[in-house]
Design a protein around this motif. Structure first.
Motif, PDB file in Angstrom:
ATOM      1  N   VAL A  35       0.856  -1.190   0.000  1.00 13.29           N
ATOM      2  CA  VAL A  35       0.000   0.000   0.000  1.00 13.29           C
ATOM      3  C   VAL A  35       0.890   1.237   0.000  1.00 13.29           C
ATOM      4  O   VAL A  35       1.858   1.321   0.754  1.00 13.29           O
ATOM      5  CB  VAL A  35      -0.927   0.007   1.232  1.00 13.29           C
ATOM      6  N   LEU A  36       0.547   2.183  -0.851  1.00 17.68           N
ATOM      7  CA  LEU A  36       1.287   3.437  -0.970  1.00 17.68           C
ATOM      8  C   LEU A  36       0.474   4.539  -0.299  1.00 17.68           C
ATOM      9  O   LEU A  36      -0.715   4.688  -0.563  1.00 17.68           O
ATOM     10  CB  LEU A  36       1.510   3.757  -2.449  1.00 17.68           C
ATOM     11  N   TYR A  37       1.129   5.278   0.607  1.00 16.31           N
ATOM     12  CA  TYR A  37       0.472   6.369   1.323  1.00 16.31           C
ATOM     13  C   TYR A  37       1.140   7.691   0.971  1.00 16.31           C
ATOM     14  O   TYR A  37       2.367   7.755   0.855  1.00 16.31           O
ATOM     15  CB  TYR A  37       0.599   6.186   2.842  1.00 16.31           C
ATOM     16  N   ILE A  38       0.334   8.727   0.834  1.00 18.21           N
ATOM     17  CA  ILE A  38       0.847  10.091   0.708  1.00 18.21           C
ATOM     18  C   ILE A  38       0.389  10.838   1.942  1.00 18.21           C
ATOM     19  O   ILE A  38      -0.809  10.901   2.237  1.00 18.21           O
ATOM     20  CB  ILE A  38       0.326  10.801  -0.552  1.00 18.21           C
ATOM     21  N   THR A  39       1.352  11.368   2.710  1.00 18.29           N
ATOM     22  CA  THR A  39       1.003  12.206   3.853  1.00 18.29           C
ATOM     23  C   THR A  39       1.370  13.638   3.490  1.00 18.29           C
ATOM     24  O   THR A  39       1.901  13.903   2.417  1.00 18.29           O
ATOM     25  CB  THR A  39       1.755  11.783   5.140  1.00 18.29           C
ATOM     26  N   ASN A  40       1.133  14.550   4.410  1.00 15.26           N
ATOM     27  CA  ASN A  40       1.513  15.940   4.153  1.00 15.26           C
ATOM     28  C   ASN A  40       3.018  16.150   4.320  1.00 15.26           C
ATOM     29  O   ASN A  40       3.505  17.242   4.076  1.00 15.26           O
ATOM     30  CB  ASN A  40       0.716  16.889   5.054  1.00 15.26           C
ATOM     31  N   GLU A  41       3.762  15.111   4.720  1.00 13.48           N
ATOM     32  CA  GLU A  41       5.208  15.233   4.909  1.00 13.48           C
ATOM     33  C   GLU A  41       6.038  14.265   4.078  1.00 13.48           C
ATOM     34  O   GLU A  41       7.175  14.551   3.738  1.00 13.48           O
ATOM     35  CB  GLU A  41       5.573  15.011   6.382  1.00 13.48           C
ATOM     36  N   ARG A  42       5.474  13.086   3.774  1.00 12.11           N
ATOM     37  CA  ARG A  42       6.290  12.064   3.123  1.00 12.11           C
ATOM     38  C   ARG A  42       5.443  11.084   2.324  1.00 12.11           C
ATOM     39  O   ARG A  42       4.215  11.088   2.402  1.00 12.11           O
ATOM     40  CB  ARG A  42       7.108  11.309   4.161  1.00 12.11           C
ATOM     41  N   ILE A  43       6.140  10.233   1.590  1.00 13.92           N
ATOM     42  CA  ILE A  43       5.512   9.127   0.883  1.00 13.92           C
ATOM     43  C   ILE A  43       6.013   7.857   1.548  1.00 13.92           C
ATOM     44  O   ILE A  43       7.210   7.696   1.785  1.00 13.92           O
ATOM     45  CB  ILE A  43       5.853   9.168  -0.617  1.00 13.92           C
ATOM     46  N   VAL A  44       5.085   6.957   1.876  1.00 12.53           N
ATOM     47  CA  VAL A  44       5.422   5.725   2.586  1.00 12.53           C
ATOM     48  C   VAL A  44       4.822   4.551   1.809  1.00 12.53           C
ATOM     49  O   VAL A  44       3.653   4.583   1.426  1.00 12.53           O
ATOM     50  CB  VAL A  44       4.861   5.736   4.029  1.00 12.53           C
ATOM     51  N   PHE A  45       5.642   3.521   1.603  1.00 14.13           N
ATOM     52  CA  PHE A  45       5.152   2.282   1.006  1.00 14.13           C
ATOM     53  C   PHE A  45       5.218   1.186   2.056  1.00 14.13           C
ATOM     54  O   PHE A  45       6.275   0.902   2.599  1.00 14.13           O
ATOM     55  CB  PHE A  45       5.984   1.881  -0.216  1.00 14.13           C
ATOM     56  N   GLU A  46       4.063   0.596   2.346  1.00 16.52           N
ATOM     57  CA  GLU A  46       3.956  -0.471   3.337  1.00 16.52           C
ATOM     58  C   GLU A  46       3.814  -1.796   2.585  1.00 16.52           C
ATOM     59  O   GLU A  46       2.839  -2.007   1.867  1.00 16.52           O
ATOM     60  CB  GLU A  46       2.720  -0.201   4.193  1.00 16.52           C
ATOM     61  N   ALA A  47       4.813  -2.672   2.715  1.00 13.64           N
ATOM     62  CA  ALA A  47       4.818  -3.951   1.997  1.00 13.64           C
ATOM     63  C   ALA A  47       3.943  -4.982   2.697  1.00 13.64           C
ATOM     64  O   ALA A  47       3.877  -5.020   3.921  1.00 13.64           O
ATOM     65  CB  ALA A  47       6.245  -4.477   1.884  1.00 13.64           C
ATOM     66  N   LYS A  48       3.285  -5.804   1.892  1.00 16.32           N
ATOM     67  CA  LYS A  48       2.512  -6.927   2.423  1.00 16.32           C
ATOM     68  C   LYS A  48       3.381  -8.169   2.295  1.00 16.32           C
ATOM     69  O   LYS A  48       3.916  -8.436   1.228  1.00 16.32           O
ATOM     70  CB  LYS A  48       1.232  -7.118   1.613  1.00 16.32           C
ATOM     71  N   PRO A  49       3.535  -8.934   3.370  1.00 18.76           N
ATOM     72  CA  PRO A  49       4.400 -10.119   3.320  1.00 18.76           C
ATOM     73  C   PRO A  49       3.744 -11.261   2.544  1.00 18.76           C
ATOM     74  O   PRO A  49       2.927 -11.995   3.075  1.00 18.76           O
ATOM     75  CB  PRO A  49       4.606 -10.467   4.791  1.00 18.76           C
ATOM     76  N   MET A  50       4.092 -11.410   1.280  1.00 15.72           N
ATOM     77  CA  MET A  50       3.476 -12.420   0.429  1.00 15.72           C
ATOM     78  C   MET A  50       3.946 -13.838   0.767  1.00 15.72           C
ATOM     79  O   MET A  50       3.231 -14.797   0.528  1.00 15.72           O
ATOM     80  CB  MET A  50       3.754 -12.105  -1.041  1.00 15.72           C
ATOM     81  N   LEU A  51       5.136 -13.991   1.347  1.00 21.07           N
ATOM     82  CA  LEU A  51       5.630 -15.313   1.709  1.00 21.07           C
ATOM     83  C   LEU A  51       4.712 -15.973   2.734  1.00 21.07           C
ATOM     84  O   LEU A  51       4.430 -17.174   2.656  1.00 21.07           O
ATOM     85  CB  LEU A  51       7.061 -15.216   2.261  1.00 21.07           C
ATOM     86  N   MET A  52       4.215 -15.192   3.686  1.00 17.52           N
ATOM     87  CA  MET A  52       3.319 -15.738   4.705  1.00 17.52           C
ATOM     88  C   MET A  52       2.023 -16.230   4.060  1.00 17.52           C
ATOM     89  O   MET A  52       1.446 -17.217   4.498  1.00 17.52           O
ATOM     90  CB  MET A  52       3.009 -14.697   5.781  1.00 17.52           C
ATOM     91  N   PHE A  53       1.576 -15.560   3.024  1.00 18.31           N
ATOM     92  CA  PHE A  53       0.371 -15.985   2.312  1.00 18.31           C
ATOM     93  C   PHE A  53       0.618 -17.336   1.650  1.00 18.31           C
ATOM     94  O   PHE A  53      -0.210 -18.241   1.731  1.00 18.31           O
ATOM     95  CB  PHE A  53      -0.028 -14.938   1.272  1.00 18.31           C
TER      96      PHE A  53
END
Length: 131
Positions: A35-53
């Motif tokens: 998931v890609l997030y845009i905040t008022n200060e930064r851009i953050v990408f939160e990875a989903k652990p596909m190996l666990m799936f």
């Protein structure tokens, strides 16, 4: 407007402006879904652990913690453009002040992501100015 919840710490005055599913493209052969997030200060990408799936199915995937795979300050961005990767024509490419290029594949309508990014950048003071 509904507040977007995140599992990573926000800075005191930071708010999340936009959230979209996407892919962090590390290089031609490696990419992470998340998931890609845009905040008022930064851009953050939160990875989903596909190996666990793959190992434990949907239950393992839901129980694992997501982790921040990539983040950078909006003020570190020197250039932003739409590019392509293979058949995907919705790739956001960011050039950063330290010389890195970071690329994310974006799901959904490109125009909505682009508008959210431009809105976030309005209030950001760049570290240096051309004029």
């Amino acid at each position: 407007m509904q507040q977007i919840k995140v599992k990573w710490p926000l800075n005191p005055q930071e708010t999340v402006l936009f959230k979209v599913n996407g892919v962090y493209i590390k290089n031609s052969f490696s990419a992470k879904q998340g998931v890609l997030y845009i905040t008022n200060e930064r851009i953050v990408f939160e990875a989903k652990p596909m190996l666990m799936f793959l190992l434990f199915g949907i239950i393992g995937w839901l129980l694992t913690r997501k982790k921040v795979a990539q983040e950078f300050q909006l003020s570190d961005i020197t250039d932003f453009k739409r590019t392509k990767h293979g058949f995907n024509k919705k790739i956001a490419e960011f050039d950063l002040i330290d010389g890195r290029k970071v690329r994310f594949g974006v799901t959904g309508k490109w125009e909505i992501f682009d508008a959210a990014y431009q809105k976030a950048m309005i209030d950001v003071q760049p570290l240096f100015s051309v004029n």
